[in-house]
Design an enzyme around this catalytic site. Structure first.
Site, PDB file in Angstrom:
ATOM      1  N   CYS A 144      -6.762   0.239  -2.050  1.00  0.00           N
ATOM      2  CA  CYS A 144      -6.951   1.246  -3.094  1.00  0.00           C
ATOM      3  C   CYS A 144      -8.415   1.448  -3.462  1.00  0.00           C
ATOM      4  CB  CYS A 144      -6.155   0.853  -4.337  1.00  0.00           C
ATOM      5  SG  CYS A 144      -4.363   0.869  -4.087  1.00  0.00           S
ATOM      6  N   GLY A 145      -9.261   0.466  -3.189  1.00  0.00           N
ATOM      7  CA  GLY A 145     -10.676   0.600  -3.509  1.00  0.00           C
ATOM      8  C   GLY A 145     -11.472   1.372  -2.484  1.00  0.00           C
TER       9      GLY A 145
END
Length: 365
Positions: A144-145
């Site tokens: 997700c980063g």
């Protein structure tokens, strides 16, 4: 300095509302959880209304080998990346004129939901007319980063090469990692959150930004920060099994955010001469409703400062790395900041880690 000029996206055609997703989850998990009705409340309470998948929802009810799923990942990811890049370089809402493919100096390709060697950026080079001298930087495993990290790495590239035009492409087909035989609570909760999506962002130096932008004010990246929490590898990520990717998803993520993120944000802003009171908007990766609530509480933000994050979550769910780029696009389409205002962009991912960018809006057109 790097300016964010345009964002293009590509969504799969299989649209699934959250009620249909809850019924799917019931059929998959009812034999494993006696309290299935209580657990299914996560589908209603997560403030997600719909998501999009690369396959019809019935397809996911059956077991598929990792080979089959990964081959499908390569096929679908390439098609969606191609579409997202085309829209990014031709988006008339953001650009006065199209940006030629062969003027792209570097291509950062972000993904964590499938495998390919040659990497997908190489395959993309063969279906779009990029220069053969375009630098390719595939980045895998940031989860997700990854979208925010891709923007940060593009900013650093442009600092080194101020005349450059750089594309960041984030493509995540989260649905293809679903394993129906995985009856864990993490898999059930993941089924309530994740969707598929692809986005491409164009960043340039000031000269190209002035020549191309149609926007009244344009976000300029002032600086970035990457930070990894020690001994936190088990917070989120993948276990790799014979059947493919098995999700690791800690229930403690919102509390970790509440106890850890503020210090990182305060430190980052202080280094650049700002504080949270100076931030007009937070373009955050919306991991889920509880994550957004943790942002609001820990950073003392107002609802309107996370409006685009909440809207993207509602319409598309969590698309891993691509989500924050959708948030950027939503904000540029629906809102604007005056010249001189600043905004924060950020995402959290495996590690456990945070990637933050500070942006200042400038008038160039």
């Amino acid at each position: 300095m790097a300016y964010i000029l345009s964002v293009g996206t590509s969504l799969p055609k299989h649209h699934v509302d959250q009620q249909a997703a809850a019924q799917f989850a019931r059929s998959q998990f009812k034999r494993s959880f006696k309290d299935i009705d209580r657990l299914l409340k996560a589908f209603n309470n997560g403030e997600i209304e719909s998501r999009q998948f690369v396959q019809p929802i019935d397809w996911y009810q059956e077991h598929h080998s990792f080979e089959e799923k990964n081959n499908l990942y390569i096929e679908k990811a390439l098609a969606h990346a191609k579409e997202a890049v085309f829209h990014c370089l031709h988006e008339t809402a953001f650009l006065k004129k199209s940006v030629p493919f062969d003027e792209i100096d570097a291509l950062f390709f972000i993904s964590s939901t499938g495998l390919s060697t040659p990497s997908l950026d190489a395959k993309l080079m063969n279906v779009l007319p990029f220069s053969p001298y375009t630098k390719r930087v595939p980045i895998w495993g940031l989860g997700c980063g990854g979208g925010a990290a891709g923007l940060s790495r593009a900013y650093e590239y442009i600092r080194a090469y101020p005349e450059a035009k750089v594309l960041v492409v984030a493509c995540e087909l989260c649905s293809l990692t679903f394993q129906p035989q995985d009856q864990s609570k993490s898999n059930l909760i993941g089924t309530s959150l994740f969707g598929d999506g692809t986005a491409a962002v164009l960043l340039t130096g000031e000269k190209a930004a002035s020549n191309y932008t149609r926007l009244k004010t344009v976000p300029k990246v002032l600086g970035t920060q990457s930070v990894t929490m020690k001994d936190s590898e088990d917070v989120m990520g993948w276990d790799f099994t014979a059947n493919g990717f098995r999700v690791i998803f800690s229930r403690d993520i919102p509390s970790i955010i509440s106890g850890w993120l503020k210090e990182q944000v305060d430190q980052f802003l202080h280094q650049l001469g700002f504080s949270t009171e100076d931030v007009s908007v937070f373009l955050a990766h919306p991991g889920g409703k509880k994550v957004i609530d943790a942002y609001l509480e820990s950073l003392s933000l107002q609802e309107h400062q996370l409006f685009s994050s909440k809207e993207v979550l509602k319409q598309h769910g969590n698309m891993s790395s691509a989500t924050v780029l959708y948030v950027m696009k939503h904000f540029l389409e629906h809102q604007s900041l005056d010249a001189g205002e600043v905004g924060l962009c950020g995402a959290l991912g495996p590690g456990f880690s945070a990637e933050l960018l500070l942006m200042k809006w400038e008038g160039l057109s």
